[in-house]
Design a protein around this motif. Structure first.
Motif, PDB file in Angstrom:
ATOM      1  N   SER A  29      33.775  42.730  33.563  1.00  0.00           N
ATOM      2  CA  SER A  29      33.017  42.123  34.388  1.00  0.00           C
ATOM      3  C   SER A  29      33.157  42.489  35.861  1.00  0.00           C
ATOM      4  O   SER A  29      33.757  43.190  36.030  1.00  0.00           O
ATOM      5  N   PRO A  30      31.932  42.128  36.623  1.00  0.00           N
ATOM      6  CA  PRO A  30      32.095  42.686  37.953  1.00  0.00           C
ATOM      7  C   PRO A  30      33.069  42.464  38.925  1.00  0.00           C
ATOM      8  O   PRO A  30      33.833  43.062  39.675  1.00  0.00           O
ATOM      9  N   SER A  31      33.834  41.021  38.571  1.00  0.00           N
ATOM     10  CA  SER A  31      35.150  40.636  39.275  1.00  0.00           C
ATOM     11  C   SER A  31      36.335  41.755  38.590  1.00  0.00           C
ATOM     12  O   SER A  31      37.080  42.058  39.621  1.00  0.00           O
ATOM     13  N   TYR A  32      36.313  41.768  37.493  1.00  0.00           N
ATOM     14  CA  TYR A  32      37.284  43.028  36.864  1.00  0.00           C
ATOM     15  C   TYR A  32      37.220  44.352  37.602  1.00  0.00           C
ATOM     16  O   TYR A  32      38.206  44.658  38.098  1.00  0.00           O
ATOM     17  N   VAL A  33      36.079  44.650  37.599  1.00  0.00           N
ATOM     18  CA  VAL A  33      35.678  46.162  38.214  1.00  0.00           C
ATOM     19  C   VAL A  33      36.205  46.138  39.987  1.00  0.00           C
ATOM     20  O   VAL A  33      36.681  47.005  40.161  1.00  0.00           O
ATOM     21  N   ALA A  34      35.718  44.831  40.409  1.00  0.00           N
ATOM     22  CA  ALA A  34      36.023  44.740  41.716  1.00  0.00           C
ATOM     23  C   ALA A  34      37.609  44.825  42.026  1.00  0.00           C
ATOM     24  O   ALA A  34      38.208  45.356  43.040  1.00  0.00           O
ATOM     25  N   ALA A  36      39.736  46.150  40.075  1.00  0.00           N
ATOM     26  CA  ALA A  36      40.044  47.404  39.604  1.00  0.00           C
ATOM     27  C   ALA A  36      40.163  48.282  40.982  1.00  0.00           C
ATOM     28  O   ALA A  36      40.948  49.192  41.332  1.00  0.00           O
ATOM     29  N   ALA A  37      38.892  48.208  41.608  1.00  0.00           N
ATOM     30  CA  ALA A  37      38.479  49.136  42.847  1.00  0.00           C
ATOM     31  C   ALA A  37      39.721  48.712  43.954  1.00  0.00           C
ATOM     32  O   ALA A  37      39.988  49.654  44.420  1.00  0.00           O
ATOM     33  N   LEU A  38      39.728  47.339  44.097  1.00  0.00           N
ATOM     34  CA  LEU A  38      40.567  47.099  45.235  1.00  0.00           C
ATOM     35  C   LEU A  38      42.196  47.398  44.869  1.00  0.00           C
ATOM     36  O   LEU A  38      42.686  48.227  45.799  1.00  0.00           O
ATOM     37  N   GLY A  39      42.621  47.358  43.614  1.00  0.00           N
ATOM     38  CA  GLY A  39      43.986  47.765  43.186  1.00  0.00           C
ATOM     39  C   GLY A  39      44.026  49.422  43.191  1.00  0.00           C
ATOM     40  O   GLY A  39      45.105  49.997  43.920  1.00  0.00           O
ATOM     41  N   ASN A  40      43.145  50.216  43.081  1.00  0.00           N
ATOM     42  CA  ASN A  40      43.017  51.571  43.245  1.00  0.00           C
ATOM     43  C   ASN A  40      43.167  51.999  44.632  1.00  0.00           C
ATOM     44  O   ASN A  40      44.143  52.988  45.130  1.00  0.00           O
ATOM     45  N   ALA A  41      42.525  51.231  45.443  1.00  0.00           N
ATOM     46  CA  ALA A  41      42.118  51.757  46.851  1.00  0.00           C
ATOM     47  C   ALA A  41      43.507  51.414  47.662  1.00  0.00           C
ATOM     48  O   ALA A  41      44.247  52.014  48.430  1.00  0.00           O
ATOM     49  N   LEU A  42      44.333  50.171  47.147  1.00  0.00           N
ATOM     50  CA  LEU A  42      45.669  49.883  47.755  1.00  0.00           C
ATOM     51  C   LEU A  42      46.771  50.929  47.193  1.00  0.00           C
ATOM     52  O   LEU A  42      47.653  51.435  48.027  1.00  0.00           O
ATOM     53  N   ASP A  43      46.530  51.295  45.977  1.00  0.00           N
ATOM     54  CA  ASP A  43      47.603  52.263  45.335  1.00  0.00           C
ATOM     55  C   ASP A  43      47.410  53.686  46.284  1.00  0.00           C
ATOM     56  O   ASP A  43      48.277  54.425  46.598  1.00  0.00           O
ATOM     57  N   ASN A  44      46.089  53.955  46.448  1.00  0.00           N
ATOM     58  CA  ASN A  44      45.881  55.384  46.991  1.00  0.00           C
ATOM     59  C   ASN A  44      46.348  55.294  48.443  1.00  0.00           C
ATOM     60  O   ASN A  44      46.881  56.280  49.080  1.00  0.00           O
ATOM     61  N   ALA A  45      46.033  54.231  49.213  1.00  0.00           N
ATOM     62  CA  ALA A  45      46.649  54.074  50.478  1.00  0.00           C
ATOM     63  C   ALA A  45      48.249  53.971  50.740  1.00  0.00           C
ATOM     64  O   ALA A  45      48.825  54.742  51.518  1.00  0.00           O
ATOM     65  N   ILE A  46      48.887  53.515  49.788  1.00  0.00           N
ATOM     66  CA  ILE A  46      50.269  53.579  49.570  1.00  0.00           C
ATOM     67  C   ILE A  46      50.665  55.027  49.426  1.00  0.00           C
ATOM     68  O   ILE A  46      51.522  55.643  49.839  1.00  0.00           O
ATOM     69  N   ALA A  47      50.152  55.643  48.441  1.00  0.00           N
ATOM     70  CA  ALA A  47      50.525  57.047  48.144  1.00  0.00           C
ATOM     71  C   ALA A  47      50.414  58.021  49.267  1.00  0.00           C
ATOM     72  O   ALA A  47      51.065  58.800  49.832  1.00  0.00           O
ATOM     73  N   GLU A  48      49.107  57.834  49.975  1.00  0.00           N
ATOM     74  CA  GLU A  48      48.961  58.325  51.194  1.00  0.00           C
ATOM     75  C   GLU A  48      49.836  58.629  52.404  1.00  0.00           C
ATOM     76  O   GLU A  48      50.301  59.415  52.922  1.00  0.00           O
ATOM     77  N   GLN A  49      50.277  57.265  52.477  1.00  0.00           N
ATOM     78  CA  GLN A  49      51.327  56.949  53.594  1.00  0.00           C
ATOM     79  C   GLN A  49      52.689  57.658  53.104  1.00  0.00           C
ATOM     80  O   GLN A  49      53.347  58.142  54.136  1.00  0.00           O
ATOM     81  N   ARG A  50      53.194  57.563  52.015  1.00  0.00           N
ATOM     82  CA  ARG A  50      54.404  58.463  51.376  1.00  0.00           C
ATOM     83  C   ARG A  50      54.208  59.628  51.693  1.00  0.00           C
ATOM     84  O   ARG A  50      55.031  60.519  52.104  1.00  0.00           O
ATOM     85  N   PHE A  51      53.042  60.390  51.387  1.00  0.00           N
ATOM     86  CA  PHE A  51      52.718  61.661  51.547  1.00  0.00           C
ATOM     87  C   PHE A  51      52.919  62.017  52.666  1.00  0.00           C
ATOM     88  O   PHE A  51      53.506  63.120  53.245  1.00  0.00           O
ATOM     89  N   ILE A  52      52.335  61.490  53.945  1.00  0.00           N
ATOM     90  CA  ILE A  52      52.423  61.701  55.280  1.00  0.00           C
ATOM     91  C   ILE A  52      53.784  61.714  55.806  1.00  0.00           C
ATOM     92  O   ILE A  52      54.203  62.638  56.334  1.00  0.00           O
ATOM     93  N   LYS A  53      54.503  60.708  55.358  1.00  0.00           N
ATOM     94  CA  LYS A  53      55.959  60.505  55.713  1.00  0.00           C
ATOM     95  C   LYS A  53      56.762  61.973  55.265  1.00  0.00           C
ATOM     96  O   LYS A  53      57.439  62.321  56.269  1.00  0.00           O
ATOM     97  N   ASN A  54      56.591  62.157  53.951  1.00  0.00           N
ATOM     98  CA  ASN A  54      57.420  63.285  53.502  1.00  0.00           C
ATOM     99  C   ASN A  54      57.038  64.510  54.212  1.00  0.00           C
ATOM    100  O   ASN A  54      57.735  65.450  54.342  1.00  0.00           O
ATOM    101  N   CYS A  55      55.653  64.731  54.422  1.00  0.00           N
ATOM    102  CA  CYS A  55      55.079  65.873  55.108  1.00  0.00           C
ATOM    103  C   CYS A  55      55.551  66.034  56.266  1.00  0.00           C
ATOM    104  O   CYS A  55      56.231  67.152  56.643  1.00  0.00           O
ATOM    105  N   MET A  56      55.774  65.088  57.270  1.00  0.00           N
ATOM    106  CA  MET A  56      56.257  65.148  58.246  1.00  0.00           C
ATOM    107  C   MET A  56      57.678  65.358  58.420  1.00  0.00           C
ATOM    108  O   MET A  56      58.002  66.199  59.203  1.00  0.00           O
ATOM    109  N   THR A  57      58.404  64.661  57.528  1.00  0.00           N
ATOM    110  CA  THR A  57      59.682  65.068  57.217  1.00  0.00           C
ATOM    111  C   THR A  57      60.118  66.580  56.946  1.00  0.00           C
ATOM    112  O   THR A  57      61.092  67.243  57.735  1.00  0.00           O
ATOM    113  N   LEU A  58      59.194  67.140  56.339  1.00  0.00           N
ATOM    114  CA  LEU A  58      59.313  68.473  55.808  1.00  0.00           C
ATOM    115  C   LEU A  58      59.285  69.529  57.127  1.00  0.00           C
ATOM    116  O   LEU A  58      59.519  70.690  57.031  1.00  0.00           O
TER     117      LEU A  58
END
Length: 105
Positions: A29-34, A36-58
């Motif tokens: 359904s449209p609400s399910y797809v929306a 899923a899109a929101l959940g994916n965007a949040l997961d990507n934002a969290i992964a990106e912030q972790r990557f930046i933190k680790n990259c700066m530490t390295l």
């Protein structure tokens, strides 16, 4: 170990951060797809912030914990400027910048 200047390290980490994004497929359904899109965007934002933190530490940069007090004889004061602790930059959410969500990526 001497690292690059802060601006160079930030540029490099910010440029590489989107490489951790994951795609998704959602059928339903449209609400399910929306959702899923929101959940994916949040997961990507969290992964990106972790990557930046680790990259700066390295690269020799670290972020002090919020509220951490500096002593006058701290190690950072004896290190070269590019080895000192970076100040925390506000996130897009704190600045009130709307995020971009693109479905189906």
């Amino acid at each position: 170990m001497a690292g690059p200047p802060l601006e160079y390290a930030q540029a490099k980490c910010n440029m590489l951060a989107p490489s951790v994004h994951q795609g998704y497929i959602a059928i339903g359904s449209p609400s399910y797809v929306a959702g899923a899109a929101l959940g994916n965007a949040l997961d990507n934002a969290i992964a990106e912030q972790r990557f930046i933190k680790n990259c700066m530490t390295l690269q020799g940069w670290r972020q002090d914990a919020p509220g951490a007090k500096k002593s006058s004889t701290s190690l950072a004061s004896s290190q070269p400027p590019h080895q000192r602790t970076a100040k925390r930059r506000p996130t897009a959410q704190e600045l009130g910048v709307p995020g971009q969500v693109v479905a189906g990526q």
